[in-house]
Write a protein that holds these residues in place. Structure first.
Motif, PDB file in Angstrom:
ATOM      1  N   GLN A 125      32.151   5.256 -97.936  1.00 45.51           N
ATOM      2  CA  GLN A 125      32.936   5.867 -96.943  1.00 45.51           C
ATOM      3  C   GLN A 125      34.485   5.262 -96.862  1.00 45.51           C
ATOM      4  O   GLN A 125      34.997   6.117 -95.875  1.00 45.51           O
ATOM      5  CB  GLN A 125      32.123   5.930 -95.565  1.00 45.51           C
ATOM      6  N   VAL A 126      34.583   4.357 -97.288  1.00 43.34           N
ATOM      7  CA  VAL A 126      35.748   3.617 -96.802  1.00 43.34           C
ATOM      8  C   VAL A 126      37.162   4.438 -97.113  1.00 43.34           C
ATOM      9  O   VAL A 126      38.026   4.146 -96.321  1.00 43.34           O
ATOM     10  CB  VAL A 126      35.937   2.310 -97.620  1.00 43.34           C
TER      11      VAL A 126
ATOM     12  N   ALA B 134      36.668   0.134-104.917  1.00 44.78           N
ATOM     13  CA  ALA B 134      36.467  -0.850-103.873  1.00 44.78           C
ATOM     14  C   ALA B 134      35.030  -1.567-104.141  1.00 44.78           C
ATOM     15  O   ALA B 134      34.106  -0.976-104.482  1.00 44.78           O
ATOM     16  CB  ALA B 134      36.193  -0.201-102.361  1.00 44.78           C
ATOM     17  N   ASP B 135      35.102  -2.896-104.113  1.00 38.78           N
ATOM     18  CA  ASP B 135      34.048  -3.849-104.260  1.00 38.78           C
ATOM     19  C   ASP B 135      33.855  -4.723-102.976  1.00 38.78           C
ATOM     20  O   ASP B 135      34.934  -5.339-102.805  1.00 38.78           O
ATOM     21  CB  ASP B 135      34.272  -4.427-105.483  1.00 38.78           C
TER      22      ASP B 135
ATOM     23  N   ALA C 254      28.715  -3.690 -95.875  1.00 41.66           N
ATOM     24  CA  ALA C 254      27.277  -3.319 -96.507  1.00 41.66           C
ATOM     25  C   ALA C 254      27.478  -2.113 -97.411  1.00 41.66           C
ATOM     26  O   ALA C 254      28.061  -1.237 -97.281  1.00 41.66           O
ATOM     27  CB  ALA C 254      26.472  -2.874 -95.361  1.00 41.66           C
ATOM     28  N   PRO C 255      26.583  -2.152 -98.657  1.00 35.55           N
ATOM     29  CA  PRO C 255      26.448  -1.387 -99.560  1.00 35.55           C
ATOM     30  C   PRO C 255      26.567   0.203 -99.109  1.00 35.55           C
ATOM     31  O   PRO C 255      27.162   1.110 -99.708  1.00 35.55           O
ATOM     32  CB  PRO C 255      25.452  -1.308-100.467  1.00 35.55           C
TER      33      PRO C 255
ATOM     34  N   GLU D 168      31.457 -12.022 -97.929  1.00 33.23           N
ATOM     35  CA  GLU D 168      32.415 -12.603 -98.879  1.00 33.23           C
ATOM     36  C   GLU D 168      33.829 -11.824 -98.966  1.00 33.23           C
ATOM     37  O   GLU D 168      34.598 -12.334 -99.624  1.00 33.23           O
ATOM     38  CB  GLU D 168      31.918 -12.650-100.205  1.00 33.23           C
ATOM     39  N   GLY D 169      34.047 -10.696 -98.517  1.00 31.40           N
ATOM     40  CA  GLY D 169      35.089  -9.882 -98.395  1.00 31.40           C
ATOM     41  C   GLY D 169      35.088  -8.914 -99.273  1.00 31.40           C
ATOM     42  O   GLY D 169      34.016  -8.396 -99.689  1.00 31.40           O
ATOM     43  N   THR D 170      36.328  -8.077 -99.472  1.00 30.33           N
ATOM     44  CA  THR D 170      36.148  -6.919-100.146  1.00 30.33           C
ATOM     45  C   THR D 170      37.412  -6.985-101.082  1.00 30.33           C
ATOM     46  O   THR D 170      38.502  -7.496-100.665  1.00 30.33           O
ATOM     47  CB  THR D 170      36.761  -5.801 -99.184  1.00 30.33           C
TER      48      THR D 170
END
Length: 92
Positions: free
Chosen positions: A17-18, A52-53, A11-12, A58-60
């Motif tokens: 925080q990733v 990161a997108d 989620a946006p 749909e994944g990352t």
């Protein structure tokens, strides 16, 4: 370099925080969350950037940019090791 997965995505509000140490979206006890913060540290220490997108469902995709490095040209005559004498031990 780009690394993409086909997982559930983030989620946006979680995407920012990733790269934090111990951030984890898995169940309790299923992971430590140190992987991306370690990658972030290595990339930044190398003078690079990581982005990161992600889209939910749909994944990352993680995109890494590292600085170019130009190595010095080696001399045309490569130095060969000296031939061993009878008293020397050499491996192969």
């Amino acid at each position: 370099m780009a690394v993409t997965d086909s997982g559930s995505g983030l989620a946006p509000n979680l995407l920012g925080q990733v790269f934090e140490p111990f951030f984890n979206t898995q169940e309790v006890g299923k992971g430590t969350g140190l992987g991306l913060s370690t990658v972030y540290g290595i990339v930044k220490q190398s003078g690079g950037f990581i982005f990161a997108d992600s889209k939910v469902g749909e994944g990352t995709c993680f995109t890494i940019y590292l600085p170019a490095h130009e190595a010095e040209a080696k001399s045309p005559k490569a130095r060969l090791p000296a031939k061993p004498t009878e008293n020397e031990l050499w491996g192969s």
